[in-house]
Design a protein around this motif. Structure first.
Motif, short mmCIF file in Angstrom:
data_model
loop_
_atom_site.label_atom_id
_atom_site.label_comp_id
_atom_site.label_asym_id
_atom_site.label_seq_id
_atom_site.Cartn_x
_atom_site.Cartn_y
_atom_site.Cartn_z
N GLU A 88 0.84 -1.19 0.00
CA GLU A 88 0.00 0.00 0.00
C GLU A 88 0.88 1.25 0.00
N ASN A 89 0.32 2.33 -0.52
CA ASN A 89 0.99 3.62 -0.50
C ASN A 89 0.89 4.19 0.92
N PRO A 90 2.00 4.62 1.51
CA PRO A 90 1.92 5.14 2.89
C PRO A 90 1.23 6.50 2.98
N TYR A 91 1.04 7.17 1.84
CA TYR A 91 0.41 8.49 1.85
C TYR A 91 -1.10 8.36 1.63
N PRO A 92 -1.90 9.15 2.33
CA PRO A 92 -3.35 9.16 2.07
C PRO A 92 -3.63 9.90 0.77
N PRO A 93 -4.85 9.77 0.25
CA PRO A 93 -5.21 10.53 -0.95
C PRO A 93 -5.07 12.03 -0.71
N LEU A 94 -4.84 12.76 -1.77
CA LEU A 94 -4.76 14.21 -1.68
C LEU A 94 -6.12 14.80 -1.30
N PRO A 95 -6.14 15.99 -0.69
CA PRO A 95 -7.41 16.59 -0.26
C PRO A 95 -8.44 16.70 -1.38
N GLY A 96 -8.03 17.06 -2.58
CA GLY A 96 -8.98 17.17 -3.69
C GLY A 96 -9.63 15.85 -4.02
N VAL A 114 -10.71 9.78 -11.24
CA VAL A 114 -10.69 10.96 -12.10
C VAL A 114 -9.96 12.10 -11.42
N ALA A 115 -10.25 12.33 -10.14
CA ALA A 115 -9.58 13.39 -9.39
C ALA A 115 -8.09 13.12 -9.23
N SER A 116 -7.72 11.86 -9.08
CA SER A 116 -6.31 11.50 -8.95
C SER A 116 -5.54 11.79 -10.23
N LEU A 117 -6.15 11.49 -11.37
CA LEU A 117 -5.49 11.81 -12.64
C LEU A 117 -5.27 13.31 -12.78
N ALA A 118 -6.23 14.09 -12.31
CA ALA A 118 -6.10 15.54 -12.39
C ALA A 118 -5.02 16.06 -11.45
N ALA A 119 -4.74 15.31 -10.38
CA ALA A 119 -3.74 15.73 -9.39
C ALA A 119 -2.44 14.94 -9.55
N GLU A 120 -2.18 14.46 -10.77
CA GLU A 120 -1.06 13.54 -10.95
C GLU A 120 0.28 14.16 -10.57
N LYS A 121 0.48 15.43 -10.84
CA LYS A 121 1.76 16.06 -10.52
C LYS A 121 2.07 15.91 -9.03
N GLU A 122 1.11 16.23 -8.18
CA GLU A 122 1.33 16.10 -6.73
C GLU A 122 1.50 14.64 -6.32
N LEU A 123 0.73 13.76 -6.94
CA LEU A 123 0.83 12.34 -6.60
C LEU A 123 2.20 11.78 -6.96
N LEU A 124 2.71 12.17 -8.13
CA LEU A 124 4.01 11.63 -8.56
C LEU A 124 5.16 12.18 -7.72
N GLU A 125 4.95 13.36 -7.11
CA GLU A 125 5.95 13.84 -6.16
C GLU A 125 6.03 12.89 -4.96
N ARG A 126 4.87 12.38 -4.55
CA ARG A 126 4.85 11.40 -3.47
C ARG A 126 5.51 10.09 -3.92
N VAL A 127 5.28 9.71 -5.16
CA VAL A 127 5.93 8.51 -5.68
C VAL A 127 7.44 8.68 -5.64
N ASP A 128 7.93 9.84 -6.02
CA ASP A 128 9.37 10.10 -5.96
C ASP A 128 9.89 9.93 -4.54
N ALA A 129 9.11 10.36 -3.56
CA ALA A 129 9.52 10.21 -2.16
C ALA A 129 9.59 8.73 -1.77
N VAL A 130 8.63 7.93 -2.24
CA VAL A 130 8.66 6.49 -1.97
C VAL A 130 9.88 5.85 -2.63
N VAL A 131 10.18 6.25 -3.86
CA VAL A 131 11.34 5.70 -4.56
C VAL A 131 12.62 6.05 -3.81
N ALA A 132 12.72 7.28 -3.31
CA ALA A 132 13.91 7.67 -2.54
C ALA A 132 14.04 6.82 -1.28
N GLU A 133 12.92 6.56 -0.60
CA GLU A 133 12.94 5.69 0.58
C GLU A 133 13.32 4.26 0.20
#
Length: 361
Positions: free
Chosen positions: A37-45, A265-284
């Motif tokens: 699972e992703n350790p981050y919760p969904p974005l507010p939007g 649909v909302a996640s696709l619209a917020a992909e930039k912020e989500l992929l920043e979180r993915v980068d953080a997971v990759v760094a970890e």
């Protein structure tokens, strides 16, 4: 006196046994690192979209998933006719096999790979053909090609491979896809695609380009991992229109809830912020794997949000050591342990356990 008949195909399907939830006795936070699972919760939007959809749960979901298909079509630059959604990419796979396989057909895949594969294959009455991984826990693509027979209907390629982590290099995938007969479906399972970071100089076509170029390639994706929507269950296939239509025909009506559709649909619209979180997971991931290797443990290259610990016969013993420290991991008895990359504190605790636990027994 007789009794109702149950299909023989179910004899080879194991009962689901839920893992024990993690717990601690010293007040520390327990961590579940067993389900990727992703350790981050969904974005507010995204949560706002779910909240809005929840106000209409007295109505059935949009069976045509119109907004979701339009968003995915824009995101991947594909026609909506080439999309099929279901309750997670694993459900899409089940439907795909239902649409393409009959008793006596064969499905080829690497092993060990995603544990749902043999179950899904057997449920449609087809025959699993398991091809051992290489010594570096990667797909043996040459052996998989050699395993294809006139009875083969589907070949599954899990990249990055669950549970071992390595991704199939793009060039190797291109050669493999080109060598598979046109009447055999190649299903590229990319549940963890967003976490892939190929080494510099590694080039080749992405899986979606093979789908565009050939009539026998399907790509599976999910919102459960990188997008953090595991609890809402929504995945999809990108496939030639004829295949996508067949998948939609066998899918459970109204299977993907309105909450899930709205969140996707909302996640696709917020992909930039989500992929920043993915980068953080990759760094970890990189930090944790480096520390685990420094502690003396062998870890295959991983391009996912987890890593593989090849503990062999000591698998259950090592898993119990994690459990005593409040960490739930996923053991595969006799083979190894899959460990999800979680919060930094959880990853630090993983490293601490492995520093205390000898890699050689």
């Amino acid at each position: 006196m007789g009794e109702p008949r149950i299909r023989e195909a179910l004899d080879g399907v194991p009962d689901y046994r839920p893992g024990r939830p993690p717990s601690t006795t010293d007040g520390r936070v327990p961590y579940k690192l067993s389900s990727n699972e992703n350790p981050y919760p969904p974005l507010p939007g995204v949560l706002d979209a779910v909240d809005a959809a929840a106000r209409h749960v007295n109505r059935y979901p949009d069976m045509g998933a119109v907004a979701l298909y339009e968003a995915l079509a824009h995101h991947h630059a594909v026609p909506t006719t080439d999309l099929a959604a279901a309750t997670g990419s694993v459900a899409v796979l089940y439907h795909l096999l239902q649409a393409t396989c009959e008793p006596g057909d064969e499905v080829v895949y690497a092993w060990r790979s995603f544990e749902a594969y043999p179950i899904a294959v057997r449920l449609v009455g087809a025959t699993p053909v398991e091809v051992p991984l290489t010594m570096t826990a990667e797909h043996d693509l040459d052996a998989m090609l050699a395993a294809i027979t006139p009875r083969t209907r589907v070949v599954l390629v899990c990249t990055p491979n669950n549970p071992t982590g390595p991704a199939v290099p793009p060039g190797a995938l291109a050669s493999f896809v080109a060598a598979v007969p046109d009447d055999v479906l190649v299903v590229v399972d990319e549940a963890y695609a967003e976490f892939v970071r190929h080494a510099p100089g590694v080039e080749g076509l992405a899986a979606l380009e093979h789908y565009r170029a050939r009539g026998n390639v399907v790509v599976l994706r999910t919102f459960s991992k990188a997008y953090g929507l595991a609890g809402l269950r929504v995945g999809y296939a990108v496939a030639p229109a004829r295949i996508a239509s067949a998948v939609r025909k066998v899918a459970l009506p109204f299977g993907v809830s309105d909450l899930a559709q709205a969140a996707a649909v909302a996640s696709l619209a917020a992909e930039k912020e989500l992929l920043e979180r993915v980068d953080a997971v990759v760094a970890e991931r990189e930090r944790t794997v480096q520390a685990v290797r420094a502690a003396g443990w062998s870890v295959p290259d991983t391009q996912a949000n987890f890593f593989w610990l090849p503990a062999g016969e000591r698998t259950l013993e090592v898993a119990e050591a994690f459990g005593r420290d409040g960490l739930a991991v996923r053991p595969f008895p006799g083979d190894g342990i899959r460990i999800t990359i979680g919060e930094p504190d959880a990853n630090d605790r993983v490293v601490a356990v492995l520093r205390r636990t000898s890699a050689t027994g």
